[in-house]
Motif scaffolding. Structure first.
Motif, short mmCIF file in Angstrom:
data_model
loop_
_atom_site.label_atom_id
_atom_site.label_comp_id
_atom_site.label_asym_id
_atom_site.label_seq_id
_atom_site.Cartn_x
_atom_site.Cartn_y
_atom_site.Cartn_z
N ASP A 13 25.18 15.46 59.69
CA ASP A 13 25.29 15.94 58.32
C ASP A 13 25.89 14.91 57.36
O ASP A 13 25.95 15.16 56.16
N ILE A 14 26.32 13.78 57.88
CA ILE A 14 26.91 12.76 57.02
C ILE A 14 25.80 12.11 56.19
O ILE A 14 24.81 11.63 56.72
N GLN A 15 25.97 12.17 54.87
CA GLN A 15 25.02 11.59 53.94
C GLN A 15 25.59 10.30 53.36
O GLN A 15 26.81 10.10 53.38
N THR A 16 24.72 9.44 52.87
CA THR A 16 25.18 8.19 52.26
C THR A 16 24.67 8.09 50.84
O THR A 16 23.63 8.65 50.48
N ASP A 17 25.44 7.38 50.03
CA ASP A 17 25.06 7.15 48.65
C ASP A 17 25.58 5.77 48.25
O ASP A 17 26.66 5.36 48.68
N ILE A 18 24.79 5.06 47.46
CA ILE A 18 25.23 3.78 46.91
C ILE A 18 25.72 4.06 45.49
O ILE A 18 25.02 4.67 44.69
N PHE A 19 26.93 3.62 45.20
CA PHE A 19 27.50 3.82 43.87
C PHE A 19 27.87 2.46 43.30
O PHE A 19 28.52 1.65 43.95
N GLU A 20 27.44 2.23 42.05
CA GLU A 20 27.71 0.96 41.39
C GLU A 20 28.60 1.17 40.18
O GLU A 20 28.39 2.10 39.40
#
Length: 134
Positions: A13-20
């Protein structure tokens, strides 16, 4: 047997996101990492970790790129299908059962609309990873 919140969440269930964070001059769309993390918390998400992927600094400003891993809430749909007893003139049931668990609230709401009818009660239970014990 009722489902516990802990059984609903797994490592899958671990999701990833790229944040700038782009703080260069002339960039009007600047959002801080702290405000993004507060948005995740308001959405009942648990942040697993944050990794700095890239950073650049100059006299014109700063740029940072982060990988954020988080767990979002899940929505359990319990359905209680009742049967009309003509002899006693009353509804009877064996109790509500979990039919599905959704990752998004809108999917759970759609399922509720499709399932709900006379004699059928549908309940959506939000399971937040923030409610888990430390």
């Amino acid at each position: 047997m009722e489902r516990e919140t802990m059984e609903i969440f797994t490592r899958k269930d671990i999701q990833t996101d790229i944040f700038e964070v782009d703080g260069y001059l002339g960039n009007e769309k600047v959002k801080s990492l702290e405000s993004y993390l507060l948005d995740l918390e308001e959405a009942d998400c648990y942040v697993v970790d944050i990794t700095l992927l890239d950073t650049k600094q100059s006299g014109l400003g700063n740029y940072s790129k982060y990988l954020i891993r988080f767990v979002a809430p899940k929505y359990e749909v319990k359905v209680d299908r009742k049967t009309w007893d003509r002899v006693r003139s009353e509804w009877w049931s064996f109790g509500a059962k979990t039919e599905k668990v959704f990752d998004r609230l809108d999917e759970a709401e759609d399922y509720r609309k499709k399932t709900e009818s006379t004699g059928t009660l549908v309940e959506i239970i939000c399971h937040s990873p923030l409610d888990l014990p430390l």
